[in-house]
Design an enzyme around this catalytic site. Structure first.
Site, short mmCIF file in Angstrom:
data_model
loop_
_atom_site.label_atom_id
_atom_site.label_comp_id
_atom_site.label_asym_id
_atom_site.label_seq_id
_atom_site.Cartn_x
_atom_site.Cartn_y
_atom_site.Cartn_z
N GLY A 31 19.73 52.64 9.00
CA GLY A 31 20.33 53.48 10.04
C GLY A 31 20.78 52.69 11.25
O GLY A 31 20.90 51.47 11.20
N HIS A 34 26.65 50.74 12.09
CA HIS A 34 27.79 50.11 12.76
C HIS A 34 28.87 49.87 11.71
O HIS A 34 28.69 50.21 10.53
CB HIS A 34 27.36 48.82 13.46
N HIS A 37 27.91 48.42 8.23
CA HIS A 37 27.38 49.39 7.25
C HIS A 37 28.53 50.22 6.66
O HIS A 37 28.57 50.47 5.46
CB HIS A 37 26.42 50.37 7.93
N LYS A 151 25.44 39.52 4.96
CA LYS A 151 24.76 39.21 6.23
C LYS A 151 23.29 38.87 5.99
O LYS A 151 22.74 37.97 6.61
CB LYS A 151 24.90 40.43 7.15
N ASP A 152 22.66 39.61 5.08
CA ASP A 152 21.26 39.35 4.72
C ASP A 152 21.27 38.60 3.39
O ASP A 152 20.96 39.17 2.34
CB ASP A 152 20.49 40.67 4.64
N GLN A 155 18.11 38.34 1.26
CA GLN A 155 17.79 39.68 0.72
C GLN A 155 18.69 40.00 -0.48
O GLN A 155 18.22 40.48 -1.52
CB GLN A 155 17.99 40.73 1.81
N SER A 187 24.97 43.81 13.92
CA SER A 187 23.60 44.08 13.51
C SER A 187 23.02 45.17 14.39
O SER A 187 23.31 45.24 15.59
CB SER A 187 22.75 42.81 13.66
#
Ligand code: AMP
Length: 286
Positions: A31, A34, A37, A151-152, A155, A187
């Site tokens: 959540g 931005h 997402h 970005k991650d 992950q 972010s």
């Protein structure tokens, strides 16, 4: 867009959609959405018949001294952004819905090696929390395709490995990092930055670009290069966790002959932990 707070409430309409032959795209988030997402949602929209986004600030991926309590929760604004982007379902469960047996549930997913270094070394338990909750969300949503930000980067690598090794029948798509005009990766945590820190923050991306250029010009002493970058960040007011050049494929330390590389940085600026990375290819003969 329909918002569902329970697992069964979401599963029923998705079962129906699947029966109708619709493909399902899934965008998991915490959540405070931005444009980064939303670029994932748009990508899902372009590729799938139906898009499910989740908003869940997952308690098990935060360390005891991290920002779980203060992480921005902006469900109303988020849900407007998702609806405007054409998202079909928002899944926003409570922690009690996701962890019916409590946060210390018996079962967890651990991706060894890939989760050990970089952010894994500085945030113990973080990636176990991530891979476990993503597994649960995959089983709840059962998407055809799931979208994660580059970005991650670590992950994304862990999710890819987990998906392959646990045989989830899901295609994982990595989506490029969306940046502000000055280069700062968007972010949710950028909201923690003071005005002065916000001015300073794009230095992380500039550092990545300088390292990429130095490597592009032929420098191969990655230890020396990253140590110099770390010291430069430190002198400029950052508290770096790491600066590292890795192989993009498996995040092992890069050797001089590797050509598909990623440079990863994590650094604190005041109370904000910023992470960023830059992946690039060297010509095989360089
Ligand atoms: P988060 O809400 O931070 O857990 O992020 C949810 C998803 O959005 C993750 O797959 C992130 O990698 C992705 N994401 C976060 N920031 C960006 C960005 N600036 N550009 C593209 N994707 C992003």
């Amino acid at each position: 867009m329909k918002t569902e707070h329970t697992i069964n409430g979401l599963r029923d309409p998705l079962r129906q959609a699947r029966r109708e032959g619709k493909t399902i795209g899934f965008v998991p988030t915490m959540g405070n959405l931005h444009a980064g997402h939303i670029s994932l949602v748009e990508r899902a929209k372009a590729q799938c018949d139906l898009v499910v986004a989740s908003i869940f600030v997952n308690p098990t991926q935060f360390g005891a001294n991290e920002d779980f309590g203060t992480y921005p929760r902006t469900l109303e604004a988020d849900s407007q952004l998702l609806a405007a982007a054409g998202c079909d379902f928002l899944f926003a469960p409570a922690a009690t819905e996701m962890y019916a047996n409590g946060l210390n549930q018996s079962t967890s997913v651990h991706v060894a090696e890939l989760g050990k270094e970089l952010c894994g070394a500085h945030r113990p338990g973080h990636f176990d929390g991530v891979s476990s909750v993503v597994s649960k969300l995959f089983n709840i949503v059962q998407p055809d395709t799931a979208f994660f930000g580059e970005k991650d980067f670590q992950q994304l690598a862990i999710v890819r490995r987990m998906t392959q090794e646990l045989n989830f029948p899901i295609t994982i798509i990595g989506v490029p990092t969306l940046r502000a005009e000055d280069g700062l990766a968007l972010s949710s945590r950028n909201g923690y930055l003071s005005a002065a820190e916000r001015q300073q923050a794009p230095m992380v991306y500039r550092t990545l670009c300088q390292l990429r250029d130095a490597i592009g010009y032929g420098q191969r002493d990655y230890e020396m290069l990253t140590e110099a970058a770390r010291q430069h960040l430190q002198k400029s007011g950052f508290d770096p966790d790491y600066v590292s050049v890795r192989r993009a494929s498996d995040l092992l330390p890069a050797k001089a002959e590797d050509t598909a590389l990623v440079i990863l940085v994590a650094a604190r600026l005041g109370k904000t932990r910023l992470i960023d990375n830059l992946a690039f290819e060297l010509p095989a003969s360089a």
